[in-house]
Structures are given as C-alpha cells and as structure tokens.
Design a protein around this motif. Structure first.
Motif, short mmCIF file in Angstrom:
data_model
loop_
_atom_site.label_atom_id
_atom_site.label_comp_id
_atom_site.label_asym_id
_atom_site.label_seq_id
_atom_site.Cartn_x
_atom_site.Cartn_y
_atom_site.Cartn_z
N VAL A 164 -39.09 -29.87 18.51
CA VAL A 164 -37.74 -30.42 18.54
C VAL A 164 -36.89 -29.52 19.42
O VAL A 164 -37.00 -28.30 19.38
CB VAL A 164 -37.13 -30.56 17.13
N ASN A 165 -36.04 -30.15 20.22
CA ASN A 165 -35.28 -29.42 21.23
C ASN A 165 -33.78 -29.67 21.06
O ASN A 165 -33.22 -30.59 21.68
CB ASN A 165 -35.73 -29.85 22.63
N PRO A 166 -33.13 -28.90 20.21
CA PRO A 166 -31.69 -29.12 20.00
C PRO A 166 -30.85 -28.63 21.17
O PRO A 166 -31.26 -27.74 21.93
CB PRO A 166 -31.41 -28.29 18.74
N THR A 167 -29.67 -29.22 21.26
CA THR A 167 -28.68 -28.76 22.24
C THR A 167 -27.83 -27.66 21.60
O THR A 167 -28.34 -26.89 20.79
CB THR A 167 -27.84 -29.95 22.74
N PHE A 168 -26.55 -27.59 21.90
CA PHE A 168 -25.68 -26.51 21.45
C PHE A 168 -25.15 -26.82 20.05
O PHE A 168 -24.37 -27.76 19.87
CB PHE A 168 -24.53 -26.32 22.44
N MET A 169 -25.58 -26.05 19.07
CA MET A 169 -25.32 -26.37 17.66
C MET A 169 -24.04 -25.73 17.13
O MET A 169 -23.75 -24.57 17.41
CB MET A 169 -26.51 -25.92 16.80
N LEU A 170 -23.32 -26.51 16.33
CA LEU A 170 -22.12 -26.02 15.65
C LEU A 170 -22.14 -26.47 14.20
O LEU A 170 -22.69 -27.52 13.87
CB LEU A 170 -20.85 -26.55 16.33
N GLY A 171 -21.53 -25.67 13.33
CA GLY A 171 -21.44 -26.02 11.93
C GLY A 171 -21.26 -24.79 11.06
O GLY A 171 -21.06 -23.67 11.55
N PRO A 172 -21.33 -24.96 9.73
CA PRO A 172 -21.13 -23.84 8.81
C PRO A 172 -22.34 -22.92 8.75
O PRO A 172 -23.40 -23.22 9.27
CB PRO A 172 -20.92 -24.56 7.47
N TYR A 173 -22.16 -21.78 8.10
CA TYR A 173 -23.19 -20.76 7.88
C TYR A 173 -23.61 -20.07 9.18
O TYR A 173 -24.78 -19.72 9.35
CB TYR A 173 -24.42 -21.35 7.18
N ASP A 174 -22.65 -19.85 10.07
CA ASP A 174 -22.95 -19.14 11.31
C ASP A 174 -22.52 -17.68 11.12
O ASP A 174 -21.48 -17.24 11.60
CB ASP A 174 -22.21 -19.78 12.48
N GLY A 175 -23.35 -16.93 10.42
CA GLY A 175 -22.96 -15.60 9.98
C GLY A 175 -22.88 -14.56 11.07
O GLY A 175 -22.19 -13.56 10.92
N ALA A 314 -17.10 -25.79 10.63
CA ALA A 314 -17.31 -24.43 11.12
C ALA A 314 -16.03 -23.60 11.00
O ALA A 314 -16.06 -22.45 10.55
CB ALA A 314 -17.79 -24.46 12.58
N ILE A 315 -14.90 -24.20 11.37
CA ILE A 315 -13.61 -23.51 11.24
C ILE A 315 -13.36 -23.15 9.78
O ILE A 315 -12.98 -22.01 9.47
CB ILE A 315 -12.47 -24.40 11.79
N ALA A 316 -13.58 -24.10 8.89
CA ALA A 316 -13.35 -23.86 7.46
C ALA A 316 -14.25 -22.73 6.96
O ALA A 316 -13.82 -21.88 6.16
CB ALA A 316 -13.59 -25.13 6.67
N TRP A 317 -15.52 -22.72 7.40
CA TRP A 317 -16.44 -21.69 6.95
C TRP A 317 -16.03 -20.31 7.49
O TRP A 317 -16.05 -19.32 6.76
CB TRP A 317 -17.87 -22.01 7.39
N PHE A 318 -15.64 -20.26 8.76
CA PHE A 318 -15.18 -18.99 9.34
C PHE A 318 -13.94 -18.47 8.62
O PHE A 318 -13.80 -17.27 8.36
CB PHE A 318 -14.88 -19.16 10.83
N GLN A 319 -13.03 -19.38 8.28
CA GLN A 319 -11.82 -18.98 7.57
C GLN A 319 -12.15 -18.45 6.17
O GLN A 319 -11.62 -17.42 5.74
CB GLN A 319 -10.84 -20.16 7.49
N LYS A 320 -13.01 -19.15 5.47
CA LYS A 320 -13.39 -18.76 4.13
C LYS A 320 -14.06 -17.39 4.13
O LYS A 320 -13.91 -16.61 3.15
CB LYS A 320 -14.34 -19.81 3.53
#
Length: 324
Positions: A164-175, A314-320
């Motif tokens: 599987v070949n994903p493109t540029f990923m965004l979302g929560p849990y980006d520690g 992603a914004i919400a996770w970074f803020q939290k």
C-alpha cells in the motif's frame, strides 16, 4: 488474527494499531522505545522493543503472529547519503520478510510510499502504473522505498506480499510530530510562506482502513495507492487560515529562490553535513504531485474522505497534548 505492526510509535502505526484493536484482533507492536507509545495498555496488545535492522529482534517479533504490517521506515529528509536509508528501509525490510517466511506467516503488508510511483496533474493524477519521474527519482527516501518494494516482491512466491502506497498523511496521534509538522507551521501564524507546488493529502485513518482492507482483499504482488485530496500548498494553507483566529498573510516563495537554496544544500551534503535543504527536495516542493486512489476504492472498497476532518482532528490532538 494476531498481527505484527512495525514502527508502532509512528503516526500511521498508532492509528493502525488502534483500528485493529477495535476490530478485535491481537496486535504485537514493534518499536524502539516503549516510553514514547501513545495509546493506553490493552489486553490484546503487546509491545516489543527492538529494531528491524537486528535479525534477532525481528525473529522474536514475528514469532506467534499470523501476518505482518510493515510500517517502520527511515523518513528523515536531511541525511546526506543513501546508506542510512538502505540499511533500514531495504535491508531491514528484507530481514522482516525472511523471518515472516521462516515462521510461516500468511501475509505481509508493506507500507511503501506514493512517491515510488509517478505523479500526475489534477486532471490526470498519477496511478499505480505511472512511471516514477523527476524530481522524485533523485529522492534518497523514495529510491529506498522503491528498492525495498521491488526486493520484497521477489519473495512473493513464498508469502503473499501486498504493497500500500499512502500519500501525505494527517490526523491525530502524531507524537513526533511527523507530517503534522505542516499544521504546526501554518496554524495561527501571522505570515505563512508557501511553495508553488502541491500534493495529495490523506486522512491517516483512511490509510489504516486501507491497510485493513489490503490484509483482507489485497492480491499478491499488487500495489494500491491510498490517496485522498489533491491540493496546492496555497489551497492547503488557506484551510489553515480559515481555522485560525489570527489574521494571516500568505506569501508564495518563488521557485528560483527555492532552487538556489537547494543547490546550496547540495554543497553542504557533499561535506557530509545533515540538511533537509537539497535540490531534489526543493524541486519536489515546486511540482504539483497529484495521485488517484481509484484502484484502492474499486478493489479494496476504501473510501477516502476530504482532508478537512483530518486537519481538525490533528489540530485538536496537538492542542490537547500541548503542541499548539
């Protein structure tokens, strides 16, 4: 089913582990540091500390599993030579597939990169059959992922290999953060400098679903692009501005300026100095590398959402977690 998921601390692996646990599977997560793991303990999850470049660690990790989801990779854009990428992305992947075959695992899902295939335009986006082309042919990371992908397929007569070949990923849990750094760069900034190109953005949770579908429906020796929304950098950062209460000015960086910086970075690399500024990287920022996830939609049944929800989460996770 019991799954080994490598690179367990990363953005994609964390979301993938969460997804498989919710489905009721057992998961063994291979990672280099247990202290950095972001999910709470789970009765069906075991964390194993180790490195894919160490054969003994890989042998221990695959034992007792039914399938592998191989996500771990060296992605740093600042390394001056290919050897480091080869050791982790190519040789490490081969260690893992050999161990999987030895222990008679059923399936091997390799998470490659969209940058191993050729990009296209908004009207005619790149697909799995589009040949790789400049400037990605000069990317050491893309080169290593493509070499690993080709190497793994040589073992496809001994174990089912699906890429599987994903493109540029965004979302929560980006520690770390990894790709989410682009959100930190643009959210609530008074001035945003953006390059003239663009890319395909995909919700990391859609990629986790794509991995799950590939495990169930993916065909041996097949490659599936996991691609969401094609956006120019101007369009992406406009989304950032819309989510911010800050009055922001968007300024496009001219291509010639980026190229001059890139060639200066090439000189530093010749001195064996680490820098993410290189001509290949700057040229990549200047092209609109767009992709299509149509094959994954049709053959795996994956639906790709607009990127807006991933940005918000992603914004919400970074803020939290005190990163914004």
């Amino acid at each position: 089913m019991k799954l080994l998921i490598t690179g367990a601390n990363g953005l994609l692996a964390t979301n993938t582990i969460k997804h498989f646990l919710e489905l009721g599977h057992e998961v063994k997560g291979l990672l280099r540091s247990k202290e950095k793991f972001l999910l709470p303990p789970h009765k069906n999850m075991e964390l194993v500390q180790g490195d894919i470049t160490a054969v003994s660690a890989v042998e221990y990790a695959v034992n007792g599993c039914d399938a592998v989801v191989h996500i771990a990779a060296l992605t740093a854009p600042n390394l001056p030579n290919y050897n480091s990428y080869y050791k982790v992305n190519v040789a490490g992947s081969e260690n893992l597939v050999k161990a999987a075959i030895k222990h008679k695992l059923k399936k091997f899902i390799y998470v490659s990169s969209a940058n191993t295939t050729g990009f296209g335009t908004l009207e005619n986006p790149g697909t799995e059959t589009t040949p790789l082309k400049p400037p990605f042919t000069a990317s050491l990371y893309a080169k290593s992922k493509l070499e690993a992908q080709d190497k793994l397929f040589t073992y496809a007569d001994k174990i089912d290999i699906v890429t599987v070949n994903p493109t540029f990923m965004l979302g929560p849990y980006d520690g770390k953060p990894s790709s989410g750094e682009i959100i930190l760069m643009g959210y609530r900034k008074k001035i945003i400098f953006y390059p003239p190109g663009g890319k395909n953005f995909v919700d990391v949770r859609d990629v986790a679903l794509g991995i799950s579908a590939a495990l169930e429906k993916g065909k041996n020796r097949e490659t599936y692009l996991l691609a969401g929304e094609n956006l120019s950098y101007q369009e992406f950062f406009t989304k950032m501005v819309q989510r911010s209460e800050t009055k922001t000015r968007l300024i496009k960086v001219p291509k010639p300026l980026l190229l001059v910086a890139g060639y200066a970075g090439d000189f530093l690399r010749k001195l064996n100095l680490k820098t993410s500024v290189a001509s290949a990287n700057m040229k990549i920022l200047c092209v609109k590398n767009y992709y299509s996830g149509k094959k994954a939609e049709e053959e795996l049944g994956v639906h790709f959402h607009p990127i807006d929800q991933a940005i918000d989460d992603a914004i919400a996770w970074f803020q939290k977690n005190g990163k914004l």
